[in-house]
Design an enzyme around this catalytic site. Structure first.
Site, short mmCIF file in Angstrom:
data_model
loop_
_atom_site.label_atom_id
_atom_site.label_comp_id
_atom_site.label_asym_id
_atom_site.label_seq_id
_atom_site.Cartn_x
_atom_site.Cartn_y
_atom_site.Cartn_z
CD GLU A 65 -46.63 -32.02 85.15
OE1 GLU A 65 -46.94 -31.58 84.10
OE2 GLU A 65 -47.04 -33.16 84.96
NE ARG A 94 -50.85 -29.49 90.60
CZ ARG A 94 -50.28 -29.61 90.81
NH1 ARG A 94 -50.32 -29.39 92.75
NH2 ARG A 94 -49.42 -30.50 90.47
CE1 TYR A 108 -49.95 -30.14 85.18
CE2 TYR A 108 -52.07 -31.86 86.79
CZ TYR A 108 -51.11 -30.63 86.11
OH TYR A 108 -50.77 -29.22 88.06
CG HIS A 109 -47.45 -35.79 89.28
ND1 HIS A 109 -48.72 -36.11 90.30
CD2 HIS A 109 -46.58 -37.59 89.25
CE1 HIS A 109 -47.69 -37.28 90.83
NE2 HIS A 109 -47.18 -38.28 90.83
N GLY A 110 -50.79 -34.68 89.29
CA GLY A 110 -51.64 -33.64 90.47
C GLY A 110 -51.34 -34.41 91.95
#
Length: 330
Positions: free
Chosen positions: A202, A240, A129-131
């Site tokens: 994202e 995040r 998952y890309h912050g």
């Protein structure tokens, strides 16, 4: 004015340094009541200081990038290297950079890496998952190199290759732009390769709800199928909360979709607790289609988010987790 100035130095009345400074400035500038202007200026500084900090702190990451680039140029000059360099020659430089970034992760975020045993000895495709920034991946890459002596290549967006001075850093760390053939070749050569299917979209437009924005992307799954390697899901807790974006502004979203450049401002750099979790690998199955594998990988990352991230994310809670004495179980 002279009498007031004298009271600053030898007068019977004790006057604060700030008052003395006010008297001196009034005499030099000829502006009366300058103290009122100074008081207003100090009030504005105090009022806007938190806002300035949250937009300035991301600059520290940029500074670390250019420090890394400078160190590589010094290393290259010291070893009298030419443009064609080998993996072995740059091994010491990678240790140097990994130590720099791992130190920053430890000090600023109390960074932890869990589940490293799930990474196979051979090649594999790490999907994460890309912050708002890729700083968590950089910490992961640094810790992996220091503990396992393995370099994980990564696929980056095209704009990264346009950043001034970044070429040497991207080459040494094995950053790829693609195409698919290059990714497959990297895996077939026995390396680890990482990719965030959500990419810049994202990074900029997901939020504290940790919504996965992969759209219908399945090219990464086809790469894993063609290379016959497992997919390893990965997620970083509180990513995040460390950095956030103003991606909720519709005008900025429209502008990005038009020019495909990261025009959305970042803010943050908060010293929140970061923990990267590596899930169990999804093995290669010859009969599985790219669509099926992509959905399976997405579900695996979503599972890591649900297990390790409290939603919605909260900056204060993530900061308080720095003071927890026990490690979160995998």
């Amino acid at each position: 004015m002279t009498g007031e100035n004298e009271s600053c130095t030898g007068g019977p009345i004790s006057v604060s340094y700030l008052t003395c400074l006010t008297y001196i400035l009034e005499e030099w500038t000829g502006v009366e009541h300058i103290g009122d202007y100074l008081s207003y200026a100090f009030y504005l500084v105090w009022l806007l200081f938190p806002l300035v900090v949250v937009f300035v702190l991301p600059g520290v990451i940029i500074l670390l990038f250019y420090i890394s680039i400078l160190l590589l140029h010094v290393y290259k000059r010291k070893n009298e290297l030419k443009e064609a360099y080998s993996h072995d020659v740059w091994a010491a430089a990678r240790v140097m950079l990994a130590t720099l970034w791992d130190g920053h992760g430890r000090i600023w975020h109390g960074y932890e890496l869990h589940g490293v045993e799930n990474i196979p000895q051979g090649p594999g495709l790490v999907v994460f998952y890309h912050g708002a920034t890729p700083v968590d991946y950089i910490y992961f890459m640094a810790r992996l190199y220091l503990t396992k002596k393995r370099n994980c290549h990564v696929v980056a967006d095209h704009f990264v290759f346009r950043l001034p001075g970044f070429k040497i850093l991207l080459d040494v760390q094995g950053v790829l732009h693609g195409p698919k053939e290059a990714c497959v070749s990297t895996l077939k050569n026995g390396h680890l390769l990482a990719i965030a299917p959500g990419g810049v979209r994202e990074a900029l437009f997901s939020d504290e709800m940790y919504t996965i924005l992969w759209s219908n992307r399945r090219g990464f799954a086809q790469v894993a199928i063609d290379a016959k390697v497992p997919i390893i899901p990965m997620f970083t807790q509180n990513v995040r909360e460390g950095f956030r974006t103003l991606g909720g502004i519709k005008m900025l979203r429209s502008l990005y979709e038009r020019i495909r450049l990261p025009v959305v401002p970042l803010y943050g750099g908060f010293p929140v607790k970061l923990r990267t979790f590596i899930g169990e690998p999804i093995p290669y199955e010859p009969n599985m289609t790219a669509e099926e594998l992509a959905e399976k990988a997405k579900a695996a990352v979503q599972s890591l988010i649900e297990k390790h991230q409290k939603i919605p994310g909260n900056i204060f809670r993530a900061l308080m987790e720095r003071f927890q004495t026990h490690k979160k179980e995998d």
